[in-house]
Design a protein around this motif. Structure first.
Motif, short mmCIF file in Angstrom:
data_model
loop_
_atom_site.label_atom_id
_atom_site.label_comp_id
_atom_site.label_asym_id
_atom_site.label_seq_id
_atom_site.Cartn_x
_atom_site.Cartn_y
_atom_site.Cartn_z
N SER A 54 0.83 -1.20 0.00
CA SER A 54 0.00 0.00 0.00
C SER A 54 0.87 1.26 0.00
O SER A 54 0.46 2.32 -0.44
N ARG A 55 2.12 1.14 0.47
CA ARG A 55 3.01 2.31 0.48
C ARG A 55 3.34 2.81 -0.93
O ARG A 55 3.53 3.97 -1.17
N LYS A 56 3.44 1.84 -1.86
CA LYS A 56 3.79 2.23 -3.23
C LYS A 56 2.56 2.31 -4.14
O LYS A 56 2.67 2.58 -5.32
N CYS A 57 1.38 2.04 -3.57
CA CYS A 57 0.17 1.97 -4.39
C CYS A 57 -0.27 3.36 -4.87
O CYS A 57 -0.44 4.27 -4.06
N PRO A 58 -0.46 3.53 -6.19
CA PRO A 58 -0.87 4.86 -6.68
C PRO A 58 -2.25 5.29 -6.17
O PRO A 58 -2.50 6.48 -6.01
N PHE A 59 -3.12 4.32 -5.89
CA PHE A 59 -4.47 4.67 -5.43
C PHE A 59 -4.48 5.08 -3.96
O PHE A 59 -5.28 5.90 -3.54
N CYS A 60 -3.58 4.48 -3.17
CA CYS A 60 -3.52 4.84 -1.75
C CYS A 60 -3.04 6.28 -1.58
O CYS A 60 -3.28 6.91 -0.56
N LYS A 61 -2.36 6.82 -2.61
CA LYS A 61 -1.85 8.19 -2.53
C LYS A 61 -2.95 9.22 -2.77
O LYS A 61 -2.77 10.41 -2.52
N LEU A 62 -4.09 8.78 -3.30
CA LEU A 62 -5.17 9.71 -3.62
C LEU A 62 -5.86 10.21 -2.35
O LEU A 62 -5.83 9.54 -1.32
N MET A 69 -12.55 6.74 -36.52
CA MET A 69 -12.88 7.96 -35.77
C MET A 69 -12.00 8.04 -34.54
O MET A 69 -11.38 7.05 -34.15
N ASN A 70 -11.91 9.21 -33.96
CA ASN A 70 -11.06 9.36 -32.78
C ASN A 70 -11.71 8.71 -31.55
O ASN A 70 -12.92 8.66 -31.45
N GLY A 71 -10.86 8.23 -30.68
CA GLY A 71 -11.35 7.59 -29.45
C GLY A 71 -11.78 8.63 -28.44
O GLY A 71 -11.15 8.84 -27.40
N VAL A 72 -12.91 9.28 -28.76
CA VAL A 72 -13.42 10.34 -27.88
C VAL A 72 -14.29 9.73 -26.78
O VAL A 72 -15.16 8.89 -27.06
N GLY A 73 -14.03 10.12 -25.57
CA GLY A 73 -14.84 9.59 -24.48
C GLY A 73 -14.20 9.85 -23.13
O GLY A 73 -13.35 10.74 -22.99
N TYR A 74 -14.62 9.09 -22.15
CA TYR A 74 -14.15 9.28 -20.78
C TYR A 74 -13.77 7.93 -20.20
O TYR A 74 -14.44 6.93 -20.45
N HIS A 75 -12.70 7.93 -19.47
CA HIS A 75 -12.23 6.70 -18.84
C HIS A 75 -11.91 7.02 -17.37
O HIS A 75 -10.96 7.74 -17.09
N GLU A 76 -12.75 6.52 -16.49
CA GLU A 76 -12.57 6.84 -15.08
C GLU A 76 -12.35 5.58 -14.24
O GLU A 76 -12.79 4.50 -14.63
N VAL A 77 -11.70 5.77 -13.12
CA VAL A 77 -11.52 4.67 -12.18
C VAL A 77 -12.36 5.01 -10.94
O VAL A 77 -12.39 6.16 -10.50
N ILE A 78 -13.06 4.02 -10.44
CA ILE A 78 -13.86 4.22 -9.23
C ILE A 78 -13.21 3.39 -8.14
O ILE A 78 -13.16 2.15 -8.23
N ILE A 79 -12.63 4.09 -7.16
CA ILE A 79 -11.70 3.45 -6.23
C ILE A 79 -12.25 3.48 -4.81
O ILE A 79 -12.66 4.53 -4.32
N THR A 80 -12.22 2.33 -4.15
CA THR A 80 -12.62 2.29 -2.75
C THR A 80 -11.37 2.52 -1.89
O THR A 80 -10.26 2.17 -2.30
N ILE A 122 -3.64 -3.48 -10.99
CA ILE A 122 -3.41 -2.84 -9.69
C ILE A 122 -4.24 -3.58 -8.64
O ILE A 122 -5.44 -3.74 -8.80
N ALA A 123 -3.55 -4.02 -7.58
CA ALA A 123 -4.24 -4.86 -6.58
C ALA A 123 -5.32 -4.09 -5.83
O ALA A 123 -6.32 -4.67 -5.42
N HIS A 124 -5.11 -2.81 -5.63
CA HIS A 124 -6.08 -1.99 -4.89
C HIS A 124 -7.45 -2.08 -5.58
O HIS A 124 -7.56 -1.78 -6.76
#
Ligand SMILES: [Zn+2]
Ligand SMILES: [Zn+2]
Length: 321
Positions: A47-55, A89-100, A152-154
């Motif tokens: 968890s120390r190196k986890c990018p999501f834990c830094k949020l 066509m261009n890859g227009v859109g949204y890409h989100e992560v929903i993180i607990t 990502i394990a998180h």
């Protein structure tokens, strides 16, 4: 000749929606216990190196965040063009992560009240993105474990809002429409009615949702969650419905966790597109696909897995968990 049935090496079952056949290998069926995850591929990111834990969660259970490596990005123009006979066509859109927030706690371990908070955010982001320019379809999915493609394990889910309808959903929509045209009713309502009557594949139910191992399961221990009432649009769930859905989803995931000893899995929603079309005959649902077999030549080539457990046996086993 009474032995014939026992010797039968497999059974083909047709999926009512796609009309595709799946293979259930009854003859070489395995006992449910043997599907349990043997050893998880280790994830050594602490968890120390986890990018999501830094949020910053600021005390919240779950947050949404733009994906740092998006497959689709917002733009003002699709720039549709041709290259010879091919369309681009261009890859227009949204890409989100929903993180607990918790690095280790997976959804299977949430209370149904906590699952409801996650569903609330799925719905909130869905409603926000569905009205954006060019967006025709929003896919919400979750990969758990390396074996299921999670890098990502998180624990996290992903939301992709895209300018096209994905082919897997397209075939589901087409199948539902064809059934409606020939039978005059919703194919999913028809399946739900049969499951409630037959009772052999119901793992769990509450007032508004049904958790089943589908008759024509695509993989061993596939689990689906259906709203009992006909509803094409996931995003239209009311507060009360979300409570019942969270309870059903939590039960499904928790039973898989206990029965198969923390299997890797993918889950995704199938819901009507948001492209302005009429999808009144569609019926949204959640698919949970545990990874208990490694796909080899036949599966990859044919796109189907030979299920080595009957959905009825898988149901019996999961019901007890
Ligand atoms: Zn983390
Ligand atoms: Zn229906």
């Amino acid at each position: 000749m009474t032995k014939d049935k026992e010797k039968s090496p497999s059974e083909l079952r047709m999926d009512l929606v796609s009309n595709d056949w799946v293979v259930i290998a009854t003859g070489r069926a395995r006992r449910p216990e043997t599907f349990a995850q043997q050893e998880r591929i280790k994830d050594d990111v602490s968890s120390r190196k986890c990018p999501f834990c830094k949020l910053k969660f600021s005390g919240k259970l779950v947050i949404s965040h733009p994906n740092d490596f998006p497959a689709f990005t917002p733009a003002d123009d699709l720039n549709e063009r041709k290259q010879g006979p091919n369309r681009i066509m261009n890859g227009v859109g949204y890409h989100e992560v929903i993180i607990t927030a918790d690095h280790k706690k997976q959804i299977a371990h949430f209370s149904s009240g906590e699952v409801k908070i996650v569903i609330d955010l799925y719905q909130k982001r869905y409603l926000e993105l569905m009205n954006k320019k060019f967006i025709k379809y929003i896919s919400i999915f979750h990969n758990h474990g390396r074996e299921a493609g999670s890098s990502i394990a998180h624990p996290h889910s992903q939301l992709l809002a895209i300018p096209v309808v994905d082919p897997d959903l397209r075939s589901s929509l087409d199948g539902a429409e064809a059934f409606y045209r020939s039978q005059g009713k919703c194919v999913y309502c028809t399946m739900i009615e049969w499951e409630l009557q037959d009772k052999k594949r119901i793992i769990y139910e509450n007032e508004k949702f049904l958790v089943v191992c589908p008759f024509a399961a695509q993989v061993s221990f596939e689990v689906r969650v259906y709203p009992k009432e006909h509803q094409p649009y996931f995003e239209k769930m009311t507060e009360e419905e979300k409570e019942f859905f969270a309870d059903a989803m939590q039960k499904g995931l928790n039973k898989l966790y206990k029965g198969l000893k923390d299997p890797a899995y993918n889950f995704y929603f199938h819901t009507a597109p948001c492209d302005g079309g009429n999808y009144d005959q569609y019926h949204w649902h959640l698919n949970i696909l545990p990874k208990t077999n490694i796909w080899a030549g036949f599966e990859l080539g044919a796109g189907i897995e030979i299920s080595t457990i009957e959905p009825e046996k898988a149901t019996e086993f999961l019901r007890e968990q």
